[in-house]
Design a protein around this motif. Structure first.
Motif, PDB file in Angstrom:
ATOM      1  N   THR A 174       0.857  -1.182   0.000  1.00 15.98           N
ATOM      2  CA  THR A 174       0.000   0.000   0.000  1.00 15.98           C
ATOM      3  C   THR A 174       0.897   1.237   0.000  1.00 15.98           C
ATOM      4  N   LEU A 175       0.307   2.400  -0.229  1.00 17.59           N
ATOM      5  CA  LEU A 175       1.071   3.642  -0.206  1.00 17.59           C
ATOM      6  C   LEU A 175       1.720   3.868   1.163  1.00 17.59           C
ATOM      7  N   ASP A 176       1.000   3.570   2.238  1.00 16.33           N
ATOM      8  CA  ASP A 176       1.580   3.713   3.583  1.00 16.33           C
ATOM      9  C   ASP A 176       2.782   2.801   3.775  1.00 16.33           C
ATOM     10  N   GLU A 177       2.680   1.568   3.287  1.00 13.89           N
ATOM     11  CA  GLU A 177       3.804   0.626   3.401  1.00 13.89           C
ATOM     12  C   GLU A 177       4.998   1.112   2.575  1.00 13.89           C
ATOM     13  N   VAL A 178       4.723   1.673   1.398  1.00 10.70           N
ATOM     14  CA  VAL A 178       5.800   2.225   0.565  1.00 10.70           C
ATOM     15  C   VAL A 178       6.551   3.304   1.339  1.00 10.70           C
ATOM     16  N   ARG A 179       5.817   4.238   1.947  1.00 14.26           N
ATOM     17  CA  ARG A 179       6.451   5.331   2.697  1.00 14.26           C
ATOM     18  C   ARG A 179       7.321   4.789   3.836  1.00 14.26           C
ATOM     19  N   LYS A 180       6.783   3.816   4.582  1.00 20.84           N
ATOM     20  CA  LYS A 180       7.534   3.245   5.708  1.00 20.84           C
ATOM     21  C   LYS A 180       8.799   2.533   5.223  1.00 20.84           C
ATOM     22  N   LEU A 181       8.662   1.711   4.195  1.00 25.08           N
ATOM     23  CA  LEU A 181       9.822   0.968   3.681  1.00 25.08           C
ATOM     24  C   LEU A 181      10.892   1.899   3.125  1.00 25.08           C
ATOM     25  N   VAL A 182      10.469   2.947   2.427  1.00 24.16           N
ATOM     26  CA  VAL A 182      11.431   3.911   1.890  1.00 24.16           C
ATOM     27  C   VAL A 182      12.184   4.587   3.033  1.00 24.16           C
ATOM     28  N   ASP A 183      11.461   5.014   4.072  1.00 25.96           N
ATOM     29  CA  ASP A 183      12.113   5.655   5.230  1.00 25.96           C
ATOM     30  C   ASP A 183      13.117   4.722   5.900  1.00 25.96           C
ATOM     31  N   ILE A 184      12.715   3.477   6.124  1.00 32.56           N
ATOM     32  CA  ILE A 184      13.607   2.513   6.777  1.00 32.56           C
ATOM     33  C   ILE A 184      14.822   2.236   5.896  1.00 32.56           C
ATOM     34  N   ALA A 185      14.585   2.057   4.585  1.00 30.33           N
ATOM     35  CA  ALA A 185      15.689   1.758   3.666  1.00 30.33           C
ATOM     36  C   ALA A 185      16.710   2.894   3.653  1.00 30.33           C
ATOM     37  N   MET A 186      16.232   4.146   3.670  1.00 24.51           N
ATOM     38  CA  MET A 186      17.167   5.281   3.657  1.00 24.51           C
ATOM     39  C   MET A 186      17.959   5.331   4.961  1.00 24.51           C
ATOM     40  N   SER A 187      17.309   5.099   6.091  1.00 27.28           N
ATOM     41  CA  SER A 187      18.030   5.199   7.366  1.00 27.28           C
ATOM     42  C   SER A 187      18.967   4.015   7.592  1.00 27.28           C
ATOM     43  N   ASP A 188      18.633   2.846   7.024  1.00 25.44           N
ATOM     44  CA  ASP A 188      19.472   1.649   7.210  1.00 25.44           C
ATOM     45  C   ASP A 188      20.421   1.386   6.044  1.00 25.44           C
ATOM     46  N   ASP A 189      20.479   2.307   5.071  1.00 23.16           N
ATOM     47  CA  ASP A 189      21.362   2.171   3.906  1.00 23.16           C
ATOM     48  C   ASP A 189      21.096   0.881   3.123  1.00 23.16           C
ATOM     49  N   LYS A 190      19.814   0.630   2.857  1.00 23.95           N
ATOM     50  CA  LYS A 190      19.405  -0.542   2.076  1.00 23.95           C
ATOM     51  C   LYS A 190      18.928  -0.085   0.704  1.00 23.95           C
TER      52      LYS A 190
END
Length: 102
Positions: free
Chosen positions: A24-40
């Protein structure tokens, strides 16, 4: 680099690599945020302008706004180009280790 649509999955299930999960759009936002902070990196199926589904590997860099729509700005690992991806056009998404993560 074009991903198969749902109608193609039944016939080729054994030959296809497993696709990232639907999001979902909410899941996209969360995953993008986590990926940027964890360098994924992000492995995604992106629905492009003309409806084709593209399988992409992207190094996320930031979230921006383009015509009031949130977009992901990131490095397309396939061609080394920086691109923008409209968040609600990301159909499937998962985090993966970045190639240079060690």
């Amino acid at each position: 680099r074009t991903a198969r649509g749902p109608e193609d999955v039944e016939e080729k299930k054994a030959a296809e690599p497993d696709l990232p999960p639907l999001v979902t759009l909410d899941e996209v936002r969360k995953l993008v945020d986590i990926a940027m902070s964890d360098d994924k990196d992000l492995e995604m199926i992106y629905v492009a302008k003309h409806g084709q589904r593209l399988a992409l590997l992207v190094q996320p860099q930031r979230i921006a706004f383009k015509a009031d729509a949130p977009v992901l700005v990131g490095l397309d690992r396939g061609d080394g180009e920086r691109r923008t991806f409209v968040l609600d056009k990301i159909e499937r998404l998962r985090m993966v280790e970045a190639p240079d993560a060690g």
